[in-house]
Design a protein around this motif. Structure first.
Motif, PDB file in Angstrom:
ATOM      1  N   GLN A   1       0.763  -1.246   0.040  1.00 31.55           N
ATOM      2  CA  GLN A   1       0.054   0.036   0.106  1.00 31.55           C
ATOM      3  C   GLN A   1       0.837   1.142  -0.053  1.00 31.55           C
ATOM      4  O   GLN A   1       0.568   2.244   0.255  1.00 31.55           O
ATOM      5  N   GLY A   2       2.100   1.050  -0.282  1.00 32.80           N
ATOM      6  CA  GLY A   2       2.987   2.400  -0.449  1.00 32.80           C
ATOM      7  C   GLY A   2       3.331   2.984   1.079  1.00 32.80           C
ATOM      8  O   GLY A   2       3.625   4.219   0.995  1.00 32.80           O
ATOM      9  N   ILE A   3       3.182   2.279   2.256  1.00 31.49           N
ATOM     10  CA  ILE A   3       3.347   3.009   3.491  1.00 31.49           C
ATOM     11  C   ILE A   3       4.626   2.628   3.845  1.00 31.49           C
ATOM     12  O   ILE A   3       4.950   1.318   4.221  1.00 31.49           O
ATOM     13  N   ALA A   4       5.601   3.597   4.362  1.00 31.95           N
ATOM     14  CA  ALA A   4       6.916   3.263   4.897  1.00 31.95           C
ATOM     15  C   ALA A   4       6.851   2.315   6.275  1.00 31.95           C
ATOM     16  O   ALA A   4       5.868   2.505   6.895  1.00 31.95           O
ATOM     17  N   THR A   5       7.712   1.202   6.253  1.00 30.20           N
ATOM     18  CA  THR A   5       7.545   0.343   7.013  1.00 30.20           C
ATOM     19  C   THR A   5       8.802   0.291   7.908  1.00 30.20           C
ATOM     20  O   THR A   5       9.945  -0.074   7.032  1.00 30.20           O
ATOM     21  N   PHE A   6       8.877   0.149   9.118  1.00 31.13           N
ATOM     22  CA  PHE A   6       9.940  -0.108   9.991  1.00 31.13           C
ATOM     23  C   PHE A   6       9.680  -1.529  10.544  1.00 31.13           C
ATOM     24  O   PHE A   6       8.679  -1.845  11.205  1.00 31.13           O
ATOM     25  N   VAL A   7      10.670  -2.358  10.751  1.00 32.55           N
ATOM     26  CA  VAL A   7      10.692  -3.969  11.175  1.00 32.55           C
ATOM     27  C   VAL A   7      11.792  -3.838  12.344  1.00 32.55           C
ATOM     28  O   VAL A   7      13.158  -3.563  11.844  1.00 32.55           O
ATOM     29  N   ASP A   8      11.467  -4.035  13.446  1.00 28.84           N
ATOM     30  CA  ASP A   8      12.599  -4.483  14.291  1.00 28.84           C
ATOM     31  C   ASP A   8      13.361  -5.921  13.821  1.00 28.84           C
ATOM     32  O   ASP A   8      12.733  -6.813  13.088  1.00 28.84           O
ATOM     33  N   LYS A   9      14.505  -5.846  14.221  1.00 32.44           N
ATOM     34  CA  LYS A   9      15.430  -7.017  13.572  1.00 32.44           C
ATOM     35  C   LYS A   9      14.928  -8.189  14.252  1.00 32.44           C
ATOM     36  O   LYS A   9      14.314  -8.336  15.390  1.00 32.44           O
ATOM     37  N   PRO A  10      15.002  -9.435  13.556  1.00 29.96           N
ATOM     38  CA  PRO A  10      15.084  -9.476  12.268  1.00 29.96           C
ATOM     39  C   PRO A  10      14.107  -9.152  11.408  1.00 29.96           C
ATOM     40  O   PRO A  10      13.136  -9.330  11.410  1.00 29.96           O
ATOM     41  N   LEU A  11      14.442  -8.823  10.054  1.00 26.44           N
ATOM     42  CA  LEU A  11      13.298  -8.938   9.097  1.00 26.44           C
ATOM     43  C   LEU A  11      12.507 -10.047   8.898  1.00 26.44           C
ATOM     44  O   LEU A  11      11.267  -9.973   8.706  1.00 26.44           O
ATOM     45  N   ALA A  12      13.081 -11.035   8.886  1.00 30.39           N
ATOM     46  CA  ALA A  12      12.442 -12.665   8.900  1.00 30.39           C
ATOM     47  C   ALA A  12      13.403 -13.566   9.658  1.00 30.39           C
ATOM     48  O   ALA A  12      14.494 -13.233   9.665  1.00 30.39           O
ATOM     49  N   ASP A  13      12.774 -14.909   9.581  1.00 30.40           N
ATOM     50  CA  ASP A  13      13.836 -15.979  10.086  1.00 30.40           C
ATOM     51  C   ASP A  13      14.484 -16.681   9.096  1.00 30.40           C
ATOM     52  O   ASP A  13      14.837 -17.662   9.210  1.00 30.40           O
ATOM     53  N   ASN A  14      14.439 -16.239   7.794  1.00 34.05           N
ATOM     54  CA  ASN A  14      15.124 -16.652   6.746  1.00 34.05           C
ATOM     55  C   ASN A  14      15.406 -15.571   5.647  1.00 34.05           C
ATOM     56  O   ASN A  14      14.897 -14.574   5.730  1.00 34.05           O
ATOM     57  N   ALA A  15      16.682 -16.004   4.925  1.00 32.98           N
ATOM     58  CA  ALA A  15      16.752 -14.806   3.767  1.00 32.98           C
ATOM     59  C   ALA A  15      16.172 -14.595   2.657  1.00 32.98           C
ATOM     60  O   ALA A  15      16.021 -13.589   2.062  1.00 32.98           O
ATOM     61  N   PHE A  16      15.602 -15.622   2.539  1.00 34.99           N
ATOM     62  CA  PHE A  16      14.488 -15.690   1.110  1.00 34.99           C
ATOM     63  C   PHE A  16      13.571 -14.815   1.473  1.00 34.99           C
ATOM     64  O   PHE A  16      13.054 -13.988   0.444  1.00 34.99           O
ATOM     65  N   ASP A  17      12.853 -14.818   2.598  1.00 37.63           N
ATOM     66  CA  ASP A  17      11.730 -13.838   2.655  1.00 37.63           C
ATOM     67  C   ASP A  17      12.408 -12.291   2.893  1.00 37.63           C
ATOM     68  O   ASP A  17      11.594 -11.323   2.400  1.00 37.63           O
ATOM     69  N   CYS A  18      13.411 -12.142   3.463  1.00 39.01           N
ATOM     70  CA  CYS A  18      14.281 -10.853   3.439  1.00 39.01           C
ATOM     71  C   CYS A  18      14.238 -10.316   1.899  1.00 39.01           C
ATOM     72  O   CYS A  18      13.948  -9.343   1.779  1.00 39.01           O
ATOM     73  N   GLU A  19      14.654 -10.976   1.332  1.00 43.92           N
ATOM     74  CA  GLU A  19      14.713 -10.764  -0.180  1.00 43.92           C
ATOM     75  C   GLU A  19      13.637 -10.429  -0.718  1.00 43.92           C
ATOM     76  O   GLU A  19      13.458  -9.417  -1.567  1.00 43.92           O
TER      77      GLU A  19
END
Length: 301
Positions: free
Chosen positions: A84-102
């Motif tokens: 929806q184009g809303i700036a998003t902050f995520v506390d570390k980690p972004l995810a529990d795997n690199a593939f979802d981060c990508e």
């Protein structure tokens, strides 16, 4: 500026609410499924707009959201707001795997929307005032916990990622030439050390979760000059055979000393300009990719 906080657990209450509620230019909205927590915190901080369902927040025309919920929920919630184009902050980690981060960064790029990752240790003022990575000989970051071994992926992504990212100053994501030592207690990971050399700097991240005390020790070296910090407020420098005590200024607030104030200032600037710097995105991805490679390598062994 309207910012919604999603997830009001321990870190949100200790580190983020005390800062954000003091900012004159921020109108805060709170969101959590726990009604009692929502009511209590709304009353404490005099927040008028509260929600139990994050999917209702876009109707408030929020400028940004900050996600402090459990790691497993990060991808689903962040995806919703990025689309929806809303700036998003995520506390570390972004995810529990690199593939979802990508995938999340691909989504952020597709919608031209900032995706910011919360690593407060990048902003600790006492360290930042002394470290000069261009001429750094070595950097070691050691974070320990008392009697807290855990499952491999939880250990690496939820906790070890702090020292890992803190030494990953050159954004390495290739496991090649990284030396890994791990110790298990039964089926749970108890200790992890990784080390590599990059750009002439020896980098070492360490975590022992069967340590005698919970602590964090940071040391770095230049030619004939060494630093060590056993806390976020004080440390020592050794140079020319002399020891110098280093301290933050008296009365420095705790959340300033731990980097949260500077990190939130940086996040607010990202919201304002609508962009995360490319170098920061590169480092965010590299740290998660390296964490993923560590999990896979230890898992296979």
């Amino acid at each position: 500026m309207k910012i919604a906080m999603i997830g009001l657990g321990d870190i949100a209450q200790k580190a983020y609410l005390p800062i954000l509620t003091q900012l004159d230019n921020v109108e805060l909205l709170l969101c959590t499924r726990d009604q009692s927590t929502l009511t209590r915190l709304a009353q404490k901080y005099r927040v008028n707009k509260v929600y139990q369902d994050y999917r209702l927040l876009p109707k408030e025309q929020v400028d940004a959201v900050m996600i402090h919920s459990s790691t497993v929920s990060h991808v689903m919630i962040a995806s919703y707001f990025l689309q929806q184009g809303i700036a998003t902050f995520v506390d570390k980690p972004l995810a529990d795997n690199a593939f979802d981060c990508e995938k999340l960064y691909e989504l952020a790029e597709k919608h031209n929307t900032p995706l910011y990752l919360g690593f407060n240790r990048r902003f600790i003022p006492l360290f930042q005032s002394h470290i000069r990575e261009q001429t750094l000989c070595s950097l070691r970051w050691e974070k320990n916990r008392y009697n807290l071994p855990s499952q491999l992926r939880t250990f690496v992504f939820d906790d070890f990622i702090h020292p890992l990212d803190s030494v990953n100053i050159y954004a390495k994501n290739d496991i090649k030439d990284v030396h890994i030592v791990s110790q298990f207690k039964g089926l749970q990971l108890a200790r992890l050390d990784i080390q590599w050399e990059q750009s002439g700097t020896l980098l070492h991240a360490s975590m022992n979760r069967l340590h005698g005390i919970t602590n964090e020790v940071v040391s770095f070296n230049y030619e004939n000059c060494s630093y060590q910090f056993d806390s976020f407020i004080s440390g020592q420098r050794w140079q020319s055979e002399q020891q110098t005590q280093l301290r933050l200024a008296d009365w420095t607030p705790m959340l300033t000393s731990k980097g949260f104030v500077a990190m939130i200032d940086d996040w607010l600037a990202v919201i304002a300009i609508g962009k995360v710097e490319a170098d920061m995105i590169k480092r965010n991805l590299a740290t998660h990719q390296l964490a993923e490679s560590i999990c896979q390598k230890i898992g296979k062994s």
